[in-house]
Design a protein around this motif. Structure first.
Motif, mmCIF file in Angstrom:
data_model
loop_
_atom_site.group_PDB
_atom_site.id
_atom_site.type_symbol
_atom_site.label_atom_id
_atom_site.label_comp_id
_atom_site.label_asym_id
_atom_site.label_seq_id
_atom_site.Cartn_x
_atom_site.Cartn_y
_atom_site.Cartn_z
ATOM 1 N N GLU A 143 0.851 -1.185 0.000
ATOM 2 C CA GLU A 143 0.000 0.000 0.000
ATOM 3 C C GLU A 143 0.890 1.239 0.000
ATOM 4 N N TRP A 144 0.492 2.240 -0.792
ATOM 5 C CA TRP A 144 1.274 3.466 -0.894
ATOM 6 C C TRP A 144 0.828 4.463 0.162
ATOM 7 N N LEU A 145 1.808 5.103 0.787
ATOM 8 C CA LEU A 145 1.551 6.194 1.733
ATOM 9 C C LEU A 145 1.968 7.500 1.070
ATOM 10 N N ASP A 146 1.011 8.405 0.905
ATOM 11 C CA ASP A 146 1.304 9.736 0.366
ATOM 12 C C ASP A 146 1.850 10.581 1.516
ATOM 13 N N VAL A 147 3.169 10.690 1.598
ATOM 14 C CA VAL A 147 3.833 11.251 2.784
ATOM 15 C C VAL A 147 3.429 12.699 3.033
ATOM 16 N N LEU A 148 3.385 13.506 1.991
ATOM 17 C CA LEU A 148 3.111 14.939 2.141
ATOM 18 C C LEU A 148 1.717 15.336 1.668
ATOM 19 N N GLY A 149 0.967 14.389 1.178
ATOM 20 C CA GLY A 149 -0.380 14.692 0.727
ATOM 21 C C GLY A 149 -0.446 15.405 -0.607
ATOM 22 N N ASN A 150 0.666 15.421 -1.355
ATOM 23 C CA ASN A 150 0.675 16.109 -2.661
ATOM 24 C C ASN A 150 1.025 15.173 -3.807
ATOM 25 N N ASP A 151 1.094 13.877 -3.509
ATOM 26 C CA ASP A 151 1.368 12.848 -4.514
ATOM 27 C C ASP A 151 2.765 12.972 -5.116
#
Length: 397
Positions: A74-82
Motif C-alpha cells: 500500500e502506498w503512503l502519500d507522505v506529504l499529501g501532494n502525490d
C-alpha cells in the motif's frame, strides 16, 4: 562524491570522503560576482503542486492511516501532494522501533531512475536524521520506517536532486527517482562535550560542506540550517583537553561557517542577520577579507554608505589586487556621490536660493549705507552755507 553523506558516528566522519553532490571545496568563494548575483531557483516548500503518478499499476489509498505498521503493498502519500510516496516491501519491528530526529541512522540504499536504470548503490549509508545531510526524500521518509523495514520510495525531483540535477551520481535535471531503502540501525548522536577535538572538527566541517552544497544548489534556507548546526558544534563546550592548534582550527571552521551563513542570508535578504554573522566572524578574525566584503555589501544595502565605503576600503587595503572589491567600491562611491548630489539639490529647493537672498540683502545694505552718506553730506553743506551767509550779513551790518 555523493549526496548522501556517510557517518556511523563522529570518528567515521573524519574518514568519509563522500560528502557532497558537487565539489564544494574549502569555504566556497563568493567574492566572485557571478556567484554573488546569480538568481537561483526559488526554494520549494513541502506542500502544493502537482505530481505525476509513476506507478499506474498500483492502487492509491488517499484515506490511509498516516502511520501504518507492517502494511505491505500500500502506498503512503507522505506529504499529501502525490509527490513523495512510500510503500512497505517488508514489515519492520513495529512503530516503537522508528528512529527519532537527531539520531544517527544506517541504511542500505539503491537509487533508480523511473525507467529502472540503477543510478547508485550505497550499502551502510549513515547520516544524522533531520540535519539535512541527505536530500529531503530520504530525511522525511526514513523517519517513518521501522527497524529492519524495507521500503520503496518514489519522489519528485524537488525532494531529490531538483532542477539542477547531479554530476555525481549522474542524474538529469528534474528527474523523478525510485529508492529502495532498508533501515539497519539507529543510535543516539555522540555527546559533543566528550567528543575528541579532531572528531569535533571533522563533524563541524562535514556539516559545513553540506551547507555549501545547499548554497550551490540555491537552497539558501537549508544552507543556513546546516551552517547553524556546524556552528553549534564549534561552540559546544568540551570536557576533554584541547591543544591551542586544535582550538585555532575550530575557530577557523567557525569563521568559515559564519562567512558562508552571511552569504546565504544576503541571498535571502536577511540583512540584519547577515550583518550579525559578519560582525561575529570579524570578532575572531578582524582582517578576514570575505567578512569585510560581505559586511560592506550589507551596510550598502541598508543605506549606510559611509560605513560601507570605509569597510570596503579596509578590505581593499588588505588585498589591493582583488578586482571584485575594486568594482564594488567604485560602484558604491559613485552611488554615494549621486545620492549626496540629489540631497543637496533637494535641500536648496526646500530652503530657496540662499546665495540670491544673501546678495539681495547685501545690495540693500549697501544702498542704505549710500543713502545715509548722501544725506549726511547734504546736511553738512547746508549747515556750512548757512554759517557763511550769516557771517556775510554780519559783516555788512
Amino acid at each position: 562524491m555523493r549526496d548522501s553523506n556517510s557517518r556511523d558516528n563522529a570518528p567515521s566522519v573524519k574518514k568519509n570522503g563522500q560528502t557532497s553532490l558537487l565539489d564544494s571545496g574549502e569555504d566556497f568563494e563568493v567574492l566572485d560576482e557571478d556567484d554573488i548575483d546569480d538568481d537561483p531557483p526559488p526554494l520549494e516548500d513541502a506542500g502544493g503542486g502537482k505530481g505525476k503518478n509513476t506507478e499506474k499499476s498500483e492502487n492509491k489509498n488517499a484515506d490511509m492511516d498516516p502511520e501504518p505498521s507492517g502494511q505491505v503493498d500500500e502506498w503512503l502519500d507522505v506529504l499529501g501532494n502525490d509527490q513523495l510516496k512510500k510503500k512497505v516491501l517488508e514489515a519492520g519491528e513495529g512503530q516503537d522501533s522508528r528512529p527519532q530526529k537527531g539520531q544517527n541512522v544506517k541504511i542500505n540504499l539503491k537509487t533508480y531512475l523511473m525507467d529502472g536504470t540503477l543510478v547508485e548503490e550505497q550499502p551502510d549509508l549513515s547520516f544524522t536524521l533531520g540535519d539535512g545531510d541527505v536530500f529531503q526524500a530520504l530525511d522525511l521518509t526514513v523517519q517513518l520506517m521501522e527497524m529492519r523495514e524495507k521500503a520503496l520510495i518514489q519522489t519528485d525531483a524537488k525532494y531529490a536532486y531538483g532542477a539542477r540535477g547531479s554530476l555525481e551520481p549522474e542524474v538529469s535535471p528534474n528527474a523523478e527517482l525510485s529508492l529502495e531503502v532498508e533501515l539497519l540501525e539507529a543510535t543516539d548522536a555522540p555527546d559533543l562535550e566528550l567528543l575528541p577535538p579532531p572528531e569535533k572538527i571533522a563533524l563541524a566541517s562535514h556539516k559545513r560542506e553540506r551547507g555549501n552544497i545547499h548554497y550551490q544548489r540555491g537552497d539558501y534556507a537549508f544552507a543556513v540550517n546546516s551552517y547553524g548546526i556546524a556552528l553549534q558544534i564549534t561552540e559546544s563546550s568540551s570536557k576533554v583537553d584541547i591543544t591551542p592548534e586544535e582550538e585555532n582550527e575550530l575557530i577557523d571552521v567557525k569563521v568559515k561557517c559564519l562567512n558562508n551563513m552571511a552569504a546565504s542570508q544576503l541571498k535571502l535578504d536577511h540583512y540584519d542577520a547577515a550583518l550579525k554573522s559578519c560582525v561575529s566572524a570579524l570578532a575572531h578574525q578582524p582582517d578576514n577579507i570575505k567578512a569585510l566584503f560581505r559586511m560592506g555589501k550589507v551596510l550598502a544595502l541598508q543605506g549606510e554608505y559611509t560605513e560601507a565605503i570605509q569597510t570596503l576600503r579596509k578590505a581593499l587595503k588588505l588585498e589591493p589586487s582583488n578586482k571584485t572589491i575594486h568594482a564594488e567600491l567604485s560602484k558604491l562611491v559613485k552611488k554615494h556621490s549621486e545620492q549626496r548630489g540629489a540631497e543637496q539639490a533637494m535641500y536648496k529647493k526646500m530652503l530657496g536660493n540662499p546665495s540670491s537672498s544673501s546678495g539681495t540683502q547685501k545690495h540693500r545694505a549697501k544702498s542704505s549705507w549710500g543713502l545715509s552718506w548722501k544725506w549726511l553730506f547734504g546736511a553738512t553743506a547746508v549747515a556750512i552755507g548757512g554759517v557763511a551767509l550769516s557771517v556775510v550779513i554780519a559783516a555788512r551790518n
